[in-house]
Design a protein around this motif. Structure first.
Motif, PDB file in Angstrom:
ATOM      1  N   PRO A  15      -1.954  13.323  -4.698  1.00 15.26           N
ATOM      2  CA  PRO A  15      -1.690  13.380  -3.259  1.00 15.26           C
ATOM      3  C   PRO A  15      -2.284  12.188  -2.500  1.00 15.26           C
ATOM      4  CG  PRO A  15      -3.473  14.851  -3.804  1.00 15.26           C
ATOM      5  CD  PRO A  15      -2.967  14.280  -5.114  1.00 15.26           C
ATOM      6  N   ALA A  16      -1.792  10.996  -2.793  1.00 20.13           N
ATOM      7  CA  ALA A  16      -2.320   9.766  -2.189  1.00 20.13           C
ATOM      8  C   ALA A  16      -1.719   9.545  -0.813  1.00 20.13           C
ATOM      9  CB  ALA A  16      -2.010   8.582  -3.086  1.00 20.13           C
ATOM     10  N   ARG A  17      -2.525   8.934   0.061  1.00 18.58           N
ATOM     11  CA  ARG A  17      -2.018   8.532   1.375  1.00 18.58           C
ATOM     12  C   ARG A  17      -2.684   7.232   1.789  1.00 18.58           C
ATOM     13  NH1 ARG A  17      -4.562  10.432   6.313  1.00 18.58           N
ATOM     14  NH2 ARG A  17      -6.650  11.152   5.861  1.00 18.58           N
ATOM     15  N   VAL A  18      -2.096   6.575   2.767  1.00 15.24           N
ATOM     16  CA  VAL A  18      -2.572   5.268   3.208  1.00 15.24           C
ATOM     17  C   VAL A  18      -3.286   5.420   4.545  1.00 15.24           C
ATOM     18  CG1 VAL A  18      -1.884   2.932   3.864  1.00 15.24           C
ATOM     19  CG2 VAL A  18      -0.667   4.114   2.031  1.00 15.24           C
ATOM     20  N   VAL A  19      -4.453   4.795   4.644  1.00 13.12           N
ATOM     21  CA  VAL A  19      -5.195   4.737   5.906  1.00 13.12           C
ATOM     22  C   VAL A  19      -5.585   3.287   6.154  1.00 13.12           C
ATOM     23  CG1 VAL A  19      -6.097   7.099   5.742  1.00 13.12           C
ATOM     24  CG2 VAL A  19      -7.416   5.212   4.814  1.00 13.12           C
ATOM     25  N   MET A  20      -5.848   2.967   7.409  1.00  6.67           N
ATOM     26  CA  MET A  20      -6.240   1.614   7.784  1.00  6.67           C
ATOM     27  C   MET A  20      -7.751   1.552   7.943  1.00  6.67           C
ATOM     28  SD  MET A  20      -5.120  -1.361   8.635  1.00  6.67           S
ATOM     29  CE  MET A  20      -5.702  -2.848   9.383  1.00  6.67           C
ATOM     30  N   ASP A  21      -8.369   0.571   7.283  1.00  4.87           N
ATOM     31  CA  ASP A  21      -9.800   0.320   7.461  1.00  4.87           C
ATOM     32  C   ASP A  21      -9.917  -0.847   8.434  1.00  4.87           C
ATOM     33  OD1 ASP A  21     -12.506  -0.033   7.337  1.00  4.87           O
ATOM     34  OD2 ASP A  21     -12.561  -0.642   5.240  1.00  4.87           O
ATOM     35  N   ALA A  79       0.839  -1.201   0.000  1.00  4.85           N
ATOM     36  CA  ALA A  79       0.000   0.000   0.000  1.00  4.85           C
ATOM     37  C   ALA A  79       0.877   1.255   0.000  1.00  4.85           C
ATOM     38  CB  ALA A  79      -0.933   0.005   1.208  1.00  4.85           C
ATOM     39  N   GLU A  80       1.929   1.252   0.816  1.00  4.44           N
ATOM     40  CA  GLU A  80       2.839   2.401   0.871  1.00  4.44           C
ATOM     41  C   GLU A  80       3.561   2.586  -0.465  1.00  4.44           C
ATOM     42  OE1 GLU A  80       3.093   4.687   3.060  1.00  4.44           O
ATOM     43  OE2 GLU A  80       2.014   3.806   4.731  1.00  4.44           O
ATOM     44  N   GLU A  81       3.958   1.487  -1.091  1.00  2.99           N
ATOM     45  CA  GLU A  81       4.635   1.574  -2.388  1.00  2.99           C
ATOM     46  C   GLU A  81       3.696   2.119  -3.454  1.00  2.99           C
ATOM     47  OE1 GLU A  81       5.986  -2.426  -2.897  1.00  2.99           O
ATOM     48  OE2 GLU A  81       7.508  -2.232  -1.314  1.00  2.99           O
ATOM     49  N   ALA A 131     -12.490  -2.099   9.941  1.00  6.49           N
ATOM     50  CA  ALA A 131     -13.645  -2.980   9.744  1.00  6.49           C
ATOM     51  C   ALA A 131     -13.329  -4.121   8.781  1.00  6.49           C
ATOM     52  CB  ALA A 131     -14.836  -2.179   9.233  1.00  6.49           C
ATOM     53  N   THR A 132     -12.520  -3.848   7.768  1.00 15.22           N
ATOM     54  CA  THR A 132     -12.193  -4.885   6.772  1.00 15.22           C
ATOM     55  C   THR A 132     -10.762  -5.388   6.904  1.00 15.22           C
ATOM     56  OG1 THR A 132     -11.487  -3.251   5.133  1.00 15.22           O
ATOM     57  CG2 THR A 132     -13.819  -3.896   5.119  1.00 15.22           C
ATOM     58  N   ASP A 133     -10.004  -4.905   7.883  1.00 11.34           N
ATOM     59  CA  ASP A 133      -8.610  -5.279   8.095  1.00 11.34           C
ATOM     60  C   ASP A 133      -7.801  -5.134   6.811  1.00 11.34           C
ATOM     61  OD1 ASP A 133      -6.481  -6.095   9.716  1.00 11.34           O
ATOM     62  OD2 ASP A 133      -6.681  -8.181   9.061  1.00 11.34           O
ATOM     63  N   SER A 134      -7.893  -3.940   6.235  1.00 11.74           N
ATOM     64  CA  SER A 134      -7.152  -3.678   5.005  1.00 11.74           C
ATOM     65  C   SER A 134      -6.645  -2.246   5.005  1.00 11.74           C
ATOM     66  CB  SER A 134      -8.027  -3.932   3.781  1.00 11.74           C
ATOM     67  OG  SER A 134      -9.166  -3.118   3.804  1.00 11.74           O
ATOM     68  N   PHE A 135      -5.630  -2.035   4.172  1.00 10.71           N
ATOM     69  CA  PHE A 135      -5.087  -0.700   3.981  1.00 10.71           C
ATOM     70  C   PHE A 135      -5.710  -0.104   2.733  1.00 10.71           C
ATOM     71  CE2 PHE A 135      -1.636  -2.748   6.369  1.00 10.71           C
ATOM     72  CZ  PHE A 135      -1.521  -1.852   7.418  1.00 10.71           C
ATOM     73  N   LEU A 136      -6.108   1.161   2.820  1.00 10.55           N
ATOM     74  CA  LEU A 136      -6.691   1.854   1.683  1.00 10.55           C
ATOM     75  C   LEU A 136      -5.761   2.967   1.242  1.00 10.55           C
ATOM     76  CD1 LEU A 136     -10.313   2.383   3.090  1.00 10.55           C
ATOM     77  CD2 LEU A 136      -9.438   0.421   1.819  1.00 10.55           C
ATOM     78  N   VAL A 137      -5.555   3.072  -0.052  1.00 11.85           N
ATOM     79  CA  VAL A 137      -4.825   4.203  -0.595  1.00 11.85           C
ATOM     80  C   VAL A 137      -5.893   5.183  -1.063  1.00 11.85           C
ATOM     81  CG1 VAL A 137      -3.199   5.008  -2.327  1.00 11.85           C
ATOM     82  CG2 VAL A 137      -2.893   2.757  -1.284  1.00 11.85           C
ATOM     83  N   ILE A 138      -5.900   6.370  -0.459  1.00 14.17           N
ATOM     84  CA  ILE A 138      -6.975   7.317  -0.726  1.00 14.17           C
ATOM     85  C   ILE A 138      -6.427   8.662  -1.217  1.00 14.17           C
ATOM     86  CG2 ILE A 138      -8.469   6.304   1.034  1.00 14.17           C
ATOM     87  CD1 ILE A 138      -7.851   8.838   2.732  1.00 14.17           C
ATOM     88  N   VAL A 139      -7.317   9.420  -1.839  1.00  3.86           N
ATOM     89  CA  VAL A 139      -7.072  10.809  -2.201  1.00  3.86           C
ATOM     90  C   VAL A 139      -8.231  11.595  -1.619  1.00  3.86           C
ATOM     91  CG1 VAL A 139      -6.845  12.456  -4.085  1.00  3.86           C
ATOM     92  CG2 VAL A 139      -5.890  10.173  -4.327  1.00  3.86           C
ATOM     93  N   GLU A 140      -7.929  12.703  -0.930  1.00  3.73           N
ATOM     94  CA  GLU A 140      -8.968  13.548  -0.356  1.00  3.73           C
ATOM     95  C   GLU A 140      -9.081  14.824  -1.173  1.00  3.73           C
ATOM     96  OE1 GLU A 140      -8.962  12.379   4.308  1.00  3.73           O
ATOM     97  OE2 GLU A 140      -7.589  13.939   3.671  1.00  3.73           O
ATOM     98  N   ALA A 141     -10.306  15.232  -1.404  1.00  2.00           N
ATOM     99  CA  ALA A 141     -10.559  16.484  -2.126  1.00  2.00           C
ATOM    100  C   ALA A 141     -11.704  17.216  -1.446  1.00  2.00           C
ATOM    101  CB  ALA A 141     -10.917  16.192  -3.583  1.00  2.00           C
ATOM    102  N   ALA A 142     -11.608  18.537  -1.335  1.00  4.00           N
ATOM    103  CA  ALA A 142     -12.677  19.324  -0.724  1.00  4.00           C
ATOM    104  C   ALA A 142     -13.904  19.265  -1.611  1.00  4.00           C
ATOM    105  CB  ALA A 142     -12.226  20.767  -0.545  1.00  4.00           C
ATOM    106  N   SER A 143     -15.043  19.074  -0.956  1.00  2.00           N
ATOM    107  CA  SER A 143     -16.299  19.011  -1.745  1.00  2.00           C
ATOM    108  C   SER A 143     -17.159  20.214  -1.499  1.00  2.00           C
ATOM    109  CB  SER A 143     -17.063  17.749  -1.387  1.00  2.00           C
ATOM    110  OG  SER A 143     -17.381  17.733  -0.013  1.00  2.00           O
TER     111      SER A 143
END
Length: 80
Positions: free
Chosen positions: A60-66, A47-49, A68-80
């Motif tokens: 601007p991707a970053r990794v967060v831990m979910d 996930a980090e790679e 509930a599903t025991d998985s790492f998510l690579v996410i992008v945040e944008a203002a809505s």
């Protein structure tokens, strides 16, 4: 008896109240780019790679831990 505050006292009072919010803060919309199982082999950080590769591309991707599903998510945040 009415007490009046000096301009310095008024200024100190306003500063002590902290920032005043005039509108609702914008919520950040999250887009999940990829999911990775948390059970990767020891010393492997897929996930980090993946996120580092996206950042090199300018995303601007970053990794967060979910949890509930025991998985790492690579996410992008944008203002809505």
């Amino acid at each position: 008896m009415t007490t009046t505050m000096s301009p310095a006292d008024i200024a100190a009072h306003v500063v002590a109240q902290g920032p005043v919010r005039t509108k609702q803060p914008s919520k950040l919309a999250r887009t999940v780019l990829e999911r990775f199982d948390a059970g990767a082999p020891r010393g492997s950080w897929p996930a980090e790679e993946f996120a580092a590769d996206r950042r090199r591309e300018g995303v601007p991707a970053r990794v967060v831990m979910d949890l509930a599903t025991d998985s790492f998510l690579v996410i992008v945040e944008a203002a809505s």
